[in-house]
Scaffold this active site. Sequence first.
Site, mmCIF file in Angstrom:
data_model
loop_
_atom_site.group_PDB
_atom_site.id
_atom_site.type_symbol
_atom_site.label_atom_id
_atom_site.label_comp_id
_atom_site.label_asym_id
_atom_site.label_seq_id
_atom_site.Cartn_x
_atom_site.Cartn_y
_atom_site.Cartn_z
ATOM 1 N N ASP A 188 0.870 -1.160 0.000
ATOM 2 C CA ASP A 188 0.000 0.000 0.000
ATOM 3 C C ASP A 188 0.918 1.224 0.000
ATOM 4 O O ASP A 188 2.101 1.147 0.247
ATOM 5 C CB ASP A 188 -0.929 -0.023 1.237
HETATM 6 C C1 GLC Z 1 -4.310 4.463 -0.206
HETATM 7 C C2 GLC Z 1 -5.179 3.296 0.163
HETATM 8 C C3 GLC Z 1 -5.272 2.239 -0.901
HETATM 9 C C4 GLC Z 1 -5.196 2.895 -2.263
HETATM 10 C C5 GLC Z 1 -3.802 3.481 -2.394
HETATM 11 C C6 GLC Z 1 -3.618 4.227 -3.728
HETATM 12 O O1 GLC Z 1 -3.618 4.968 0.878
HETATM 13 O O2 GLC Z 1 -4.948 2.698 1.425
HETATM 14 O O3 GLC Z 1 -6.511 1.549 -0.726
HETATM 15 O O4 GLC Z 1 -5.436 1.953 -3.289
HETATM 16 O O5 GLC Z 1 -3.463 4.352 -1.322
HETATM 17 O O6 GLC Z 1 -4.394 5.376 -3.743
#
Ligand code: GLC
Length: 756
Positions: free
Chosen positions: A263
């Site tokens: 993430d």
């Molecule tokens: C965010 C989220 C994740 C998302 C990623 C890209 O912090 O936790 O669900 O897909 O970043 O935006």
Amino acid sequence: MKKQLILSLALLSAGAVWAQTLRLQPDNIDKIIENLTLEEKARLLVGRENSESDKGVPGAAGVTQDVERLGIPAVVLTDGPAGVRIAPTRPGDSHTYYATGFPVGTVLACTWSPELVENVGRAIGEEVLEYGCDVLLAPGMNIHRTPLCGRNFEYYSEDPVVAGTIAAAYVNGVQENGVGTSIKHFAVNSQETNRIEVDEVVSPRAIREIYLKPFEIAVENSNPWTVMSSYNRLNGTWTQSSPELLKTILRDEWGYDGLVMTDWTNERRPSWERVAAGNAILTPGHDWQETDIIENVKSGRLSMDDVDEQVRILLEMIVKTPRFKKYQFSNTPDLDGHAKLTRRAATEGMVLLENRDNTLPLKSTGKVALFGKTSYDFIAGGTGSGDVNKPYVVDLMTGLTNAGFTIDRRLKEYYQAQKNLVDKTNAISGERNRLNEPKLSKRNIERLAQENDIAIVTIGRQAGEGGDRQIEGDFNLTSDEREMLENINDAFHALGKKVVVIMNMGNVMETASWKGLPDAILLAWQPGQEGGNSVADILTGKESPSGKLTMTFPVAASDIPAVNDFPTGSGSRHGDHRRNVDYTLHNEDIYVGYRYFNTFGKPVSYPFGYGLSYTDFEYSKPVVKATADGFTAQIAVKNTGDIEGKEAVQLYVSAPGKDMEKPALELKAFNKTRSLKPGESQTLTFHVKAKDLASFNAAESQWQTEAGKYEVKFGASSSDIRATASYNQKKVLTAKVNDVLKLKRSLTPVSQHTSK
Ligand code: GLC
């Protein structure tokens, strides 16, 4: 000598020519890896913000990096579960790039229809493809541990079988377009407060049975191109740096052969460690991460084998992408067709909670006093990366007008004057600061009751990524809302006129203290861009409600088993080991949701699996037959009412409970009828494997299906069992698994301090 020189020169130039013509293909990945430099390998494993690359799609979440020399393209990663999240406009470009705002995760799950969810996934996947993206960062599928998590709107349920089954359907639908998905956030991302740092402390049994089980079901029933490792720690170890989670369980035990990406964390965690643990894309990605990988390979701390293993996994994914195949995307996905789909899909996930004296469906359109600021500013979805740049949102006022209702003009103008004061500036938390409910005097309300045929009141809630919900003023009704509801109720009921409440939110809220006031309550959730039309379709009976809850509505926040082990919206990023902020104890263990309420006999406002219909259904005597690997069950469902409708039937099992402590019942399968006309019936078939009846014996590190008589219960909800049968498991089944993710802090399981 001369001949040798000529020969070696010829070989060198042939080699150079060959190296120049060496281009990535599905069948030459080994050769490519041999030819990649360490610097190029590090570059491949570290992503980039979309804004930092000219290879992406404006507004997408991120990209991988290319190695042009070997024909390795960058691929585009874009959010999110309710639709493609990209910039809707581009400087100097008259074309627009809006994406359909589909219903959020809770709505999809409450349809109890994997078939419908697959259709929605297919439509979203078409937009991913036609807008030039390669991997959709969805579905979000973490368990609703409590109703207070800010991101529950993106997720599906408190139950692992619902969450896993719906996620698998979503993945299959999206990937039919030849684009990828990312099941997230793996794992136990149970709160938003301090989500980057928090250590989720969970027993091995709860990890396996509750938090990992949905991902296991999704991997078993679909083939997600990617998995997204979560921000948090689990029992003291970053999930992103846990080979026990990302390799031992995900790959060795479950047989997953796709890609893991992290993430989006900018924290300076050891990048080499996350590659070694099994991530093939570090996101969003910075050059210092490439340096970290290179230096640690040179120092020997990170093996080249580990690097090559992840590069191979990445290249195997890249060769599947539209970008690699040079797909000529159109930038014109079928937005009109998808708008029709989202309008209908949303109605199937809305849940009819109350309908006294068959108030609904409304017998005629008429004059409506439409109360509640949210009626005029409908909430289509949650905030953060799960939000979509939609072309429009149909609010309830518009939806009712489209359906032929006349909205009281003065009341409409009053609310619309208030509407623009909602703070929408902050994408993550802004909309949460919605204005308190504008006050209306009793006298005004009484006049409105005189002048209109019916009152419709919308209660709205917003939440999203980066923060958890408060109990006061969020989970609970506000004093303004309560006063408004009571005054409307008094005024309209005094004239024998009805009051209908519409709940427009992505998560659970308190209902017990006020649900007796109105004549009907429709939980519309956050239904996507066509929301107002979808609600009107239900109110007028154009669509018959068939949604059922995939989470429990407790009587009060204090009844939530984990309420004392959850942040209530407070929280710092770098606390000094504060409980529920820097570490969160899952003392409730496996007793999440109905597993707690049903087992310990705690009353609820609305139970898991609950939802009314405009008609009634009768369940036949079930037939349960043992099979080689479990049992099949059949039951006929008949529409005994006078309106067409669908019925979601839940199959629960109560185990003998002699070998271990067990919940009172657990959902093991579910099925939904087609739309049945009055008098029509349909036989539903369920398949349950004996291995899926197992509980996790942490002491032995094994799944264990005890022998004995299992009660098989067919429920209209977890508290409304319509038919029962039994299944006899002749012998104990066990399946050993790795004894990993060990607990490092002590827990006080709720069963030890809650009388049964
Ligand atoms: C965010 C989220 C994740 C998302 C990623 C890209 O912090 O936790 O669900 O897909 O970043 O935006």
